[in-house]
Design an enzyme around this catalytic site. Structure first.
Site, PDB file in Angstrom:
ATOM      1  N   SER A 142       0.651  47.852  -3.719  1.00 29.58           N
ATOM      2  CA  SER A 142       1.710  48.835  -3.905  1.00 29.58           C
ATOM      3  C   SER A 142       2.947  48.132  -4.436  1.00 29.58           C
ATOM      4  O   SER A 142       3.148  46.930  -4.180  1.00 29.58           O
ATOM      5  CB  SER A 142       2.050  49.521  -2.577  1.00 29.58           C
ATOM      6  OG  SER A 142       3.226  50.313  -2.684  1.00 29.58           O
ATOM      7  N   TYR A 155       3.845  48.735   6.413  1.00 32.37           N
ATOM      8  CA  TYR A 155       3.203  49.050   5.133  1.00 32.37           C
ATOM      9  C   TYR A 155       3.528  47.990   4.092  1.00 32.37           C
ATOM     10  O   TYR A 155       2.636  47.500   3.382  1.00 32.37           O
ATOM     11  CB  TYR A 155       3.658  50.430   4.653  1.00 32.37           C
ATOM     12  CG  TYR A 155       2.903  50.938   3.450  1.00 32.37           C
ATOM     13  CD1 TYR A 155       1.595  51.396   3.576  1.00 32.37           C
ATOM     14  CD2 TYR A 155       3.497  50.972   2.195  1.00 32.37           C
ATOM     15  CE1 TYR A 155       0.891  51.882   2.476  1.00 32.37           C
ATOM     16  CE2 TYR A 155       2.802  51.456   1.085  1.00 32.37           C
ATOM     17  CZ  TYR A 155       1.504  51.908   1.237  1.00 32.37           C
ATOM     18  OH  TYR A 155       0.810  52.375   0.145  1.00 32.37           O
TER      19      TYR A 155
END
Length: 249
Positions: A142, A155
């Site tokens: 990401s 995350y």
């Protein structure tokens, strides 16, 4: 790009980016194994591919479980005899203040996002190294591995770890002709693009928000058998947002 006679495993394939990736490989001629913890959605996604003339099966798999991951690849080989491509797409996000994030929540995100990548890659590679042409592994990272918003510690840490794991695996598995790359998506809208605001699109240098097919095409490129010189890379697909300076008035 043709993937005829290739066997592709996609985790987190019941919906969103994962389903789009699985469908793209099926259209390109691959035999696709869709893995997900959501049984009804995963089975429906595989059935949809078959209804369109593709070859696909669904295997229920909780990627936090080593036993489930081992079963996934055992089932794949029993069904299709080989594994050529693995896309580690399964992931979990939790937005919570670092003051309140529990150890159990931290572990759940890291185990779902990172540990699963290692376990699945390890098991897939055991089969890929016996292929004459080796194989390809793609990990879904990401842009949050590179930049952050508040309350995204677990995350962000997991996605940063995936980038590092990718180049480590690329070096370790290279001798067996196994290429390992990762993709760092930015804003990829998996819902209704029509509901987005004009400003959502215009803030991107590309002029639009991303869609799942942007990621699917990148997966096809990174795993194309002719692209043997591409390994260890992190392909950022974000419409240019991580290259854009933003200052508040």
């Amino acid at each position: 790009m043709s993937f005829t006679d290739q066997v592709v495993v996609v985790t987190g394939a019941a919906q969103g980016i994962g389903r789009s990736v699985a469908e793209a490989y099926a259209v390109a001629g691959a035999k696709v194994v869709l893995a997900d913890n959501k049984e009804a959605e995963g089975a429906a996604a595989a059935a949809s591919i078959r209804n369109e003339g593709g070859e696909a099966i669904f295997v229920q798999c909780d990627v936090r479980s080593e036993q489930d991951i081992t079963n996934l690849f055992r089932t794949t080989v029993e069904e299709f005899k080989q594994i050529d491509v693995l896309v580690n797409n399964a992931g979990l996000a939790k937005w919570k203040s670092p003051y309140e994030l529990t150890l159990e929540e931290w572990d759940d995100v890291l185990n779902t996002n990172v540990r699963s990548c290692f376990l699945a890659s390890r098991e897939a590679a055991k089969h890929m190294k016996s292929n004459e042409h080796g194989g390809a592994i793609i990990n879904m990272a990401s842009t949050r591995a590179l930049m952050s918003e508040p309350d995204t510690e677990a995350y962000a840490a997991s996605k940063g770890a995936i980038v590092a794991l990718t180049h480590a695996l690329a070096v370790s598995l290279g001798k067996d002709q196994i290429r390992v790359n990762c993709i760092s998506p930015g804003w990829i809208e998996t819902g209704e693009v029509k509901k987005l605001k004009k400003e959502d699109h215009e803030q991107h240098p590309s002029g639009r928000v991303g869609v799942p097919s942007d990621i699917s095409r990148a997966c096809l490129y990174l795993s194309d058998p002719s692209n043997t010189f591409v390994t260890g890379t992190n392909l950022v697909i974000d419409g240019g947002m991580t290259r854009k300076m933003i200052y508040e008035d």
